[in-house]
Design a protein around this motif. Sequence first.
Motif, short mmCIF file in Angstrom:
data_model
loop_
_atom_site.label_atom_id
_atom_site.label_comp_id
_atom_site.label_asym_id
_atom_site.label_seq_id
_atom_site.Cartn_x
_atom_site.Cartn_y
_atom_site.Cartn_z
N ILE A 169 10.77 7.77 -7.82
CA ILE A 169 9.45 7.19 -8.08
C ILE A 169 8.45 8.31 -8.34
N HIS A 170 7.80 8.27 -9.51
CA HIS A 170 6.71 9.18 -9.83
C HIS A 170 5.40 8.47 -9.49
N THR A 171 4.80 8.83 -8.39
CA THR A 171 3.64 8.07 -7.94
C THR A 171 2.45 8.20 -8.87
N ASN A 172 2.38 9.29 -9.65
CA ASN A 172 1.24 9.46 -10.57
C ASN A 172 1.18 8.34 -11.60
N THR A 173 2.34 7.86 -12.02
CA THR A 173 2.39 6.86 -13.10
C THR A 173 2.89 5.51 -12.61
N ALA A 174 3.22 5.39 -11.33
CA ALA A 174 3.74 4.13 -10.80
C ALA A 174 2.66 3.04 -10.84
N THR A 175 3.06 1.85 -11.23
CA THR A 175 2.13 0.74 -11.35
C THR A 175 1.98 0.01 -10.02
N SER A 176 0.97 -0.83 -9.94
CA SER A 176 0.79 -1.66 -8.74
C SER A 176 1.94 -2.65 -8.61
N ALA A 177 2.53 -3.06 -9.76
CA ALA A 177 3.68 -3.97 -9.72
C ALA A 177 4.87 -3.29 -9.04
N LEU A 178 5.10 -2.00 -9.34
CA LEU A 178 6.19 -1.27 -8.69
C LEU A 178 5.91 -1.10 -7.20
N GLU A 179 4.66 -0.85 -6.88
CA GLU A 179 4.27 -0.73 -5.47
C GLU A 179 4.61 -2.01 -4.71
N SER A 180 4.27 -3.15 -5.29
CA SER A 180 4.56 -4.43 -4.64
C SER A 180 6.06 -4.68 -4.57
N LYS A 181 6.77 -4.30 -5.63
CA LYS A 181 8.22 -4.50 -5.65
C LYS A 181 8.90 -3.67 -4.57
N LEU A 182 8.44 -2.42 -4.40
CA LEU A 182 9.02 -1.57 -3.37
C LEU A 182 8.75 -2.15 -1.98
N GLU A 183 7.55 -2.64 -1.78
CA GLU A 183 7.19 -3.26 -0.49
C GLU A 183 8.12 -4.42 -0.17
N ARG A 184 8.32 -5.30 -1.13
CA ARG A 184 9.19 -6.47 -0.91
C ARG A 184 10.64 -6.04 -0.67
N PHE A 185 11.08 -5.06 -1.44
CA PHE A 185 12.47 -4.61 -1.33
C PHE A 185 12.74 -3.99 0.04
N LEU A 186 11.82 -3.14 0.51
CA LEU A 186 12.02 -2.50 1.81
C LEU A 186 11.92 -3.50 2.95
N ALA A 187 11.09 -4.52 2.79
CA ALA A 187 11.00 -5.54 3.83
C ALA A 187 12.35 -6.21 4.07
N GLU A 188 13.17 -6.27 3.03
CA GLU A 188 14.48 -6.92 3.13
C GLU A 188 15.62 -5.92 3.35
N HIS A 189 15.50 -4.71 2.78
CA HIS A 189 16.66 -3.81 2.74
C HIS A 189 16.45 -2.45 3.39
N ALA A 190 15.36 -2.24 4.11
CA ALA A 190 15.10 -0.91 4.67
C ALA A 190 16.24 -0.41 5.54
N GLY A 191 16.93 -1.33 6.23
CA GLY A 191 18.02 -0.93 7.11
C GLY A 191 19.22 -0.37 6.38
N GLN A 192 19.29 -0.56 5.06
CA GLN A 192 20.42 -0.05 4.28
C GLN A 192 20.15 1.34 3.72
N PHE A 193 18.94 1.87 3.92
CA PHE A 193 18.63 3.21 3.42
C PHE A 193 19.24 4.26 4.33
N THR A 194 19.59 5.38 3.74
CA THR A 194 20.18 6.48 4.48
C THR A 194 19.25 7.68 4.42
N THR A 195 19.73 8.83 4.87
CA THR A 195 18.95 10.06 4.83
C THR A 195 19.80 11.15 4.18
N PHE A 196 19.14 12.20 3.76
CA PHE A 196 19.84 13.34 3.18
C PHE A 196 20.87 13.89 4.16
N ASP A 197 20.50 14.06 5.42
CA ASP A 197 21.42 14.64 6.41
C ASP A 197 22.65 13.76 6.61
#
Length: 238
Positions: A169-197
Amino acid sequence: MLNDRWARFLSIITRYGIRPILAIIPSNQDPALILQAPDPDFWDRMRSLEAAGATIAMHGYRHLCTSHGKPLLRLHQETEFAGVEESQQRKWIRSGLGLLRENGLNPRLFVAPRHGFDLHTLRALAAEGLGILSDGFAHRPVMRHDVLWIPQQLWEPVRKETGLWTICIHTNTATSALESKLERFLAEHAGQFTTFDRVIADNQPTRLSWTEQLGEILANLRFRFSAKKYRRKHSASC
């Protein structure tokens, strides 16, 4: 960068406990990325985010994409690194690492501007001890030319059944629609995210099977085709 947009996305990933990769340009000289006055607290904020679990990536050196080499992924015609002499690329990588470290950060992987890197880049990264790259269209980490590739295939949240997927995600050019989409997606799938380590600890990279290689090639071609259509549409409207 545009601090207000950055702050909105940072608020979302912080709220859902995401530990991101932060791609930082060591010595930004790209006029297109000088969008407001320098933030005197920038390095302090990056150190705080790294201490909280973010992973620091070196995003090129100066982000001046003036080379017309042939990058391995062929996604853009102008890049910073591809086509440049290996000795010069190695100097840039060494200098960029030095700048980030001087500011108290520990860069652990490389993100090429415009996905533009070649075999010389990979050799230079390995020689300078930065042997991990965030890029490529595979569905799992893979070793190539003594560099570990952590795939990066998405530019917005998309539900996937299997595999390791990185959303850029390039925040400089990210739209409000992408912001909302990310919010909705993480509300449902945040537990499936991992970390670099965890990715580094849990994955033992092996060679891709022929079906995996074919899938990677097709994904690359699909992206190149869609990007070409996007550029043609927007250049015609300017």
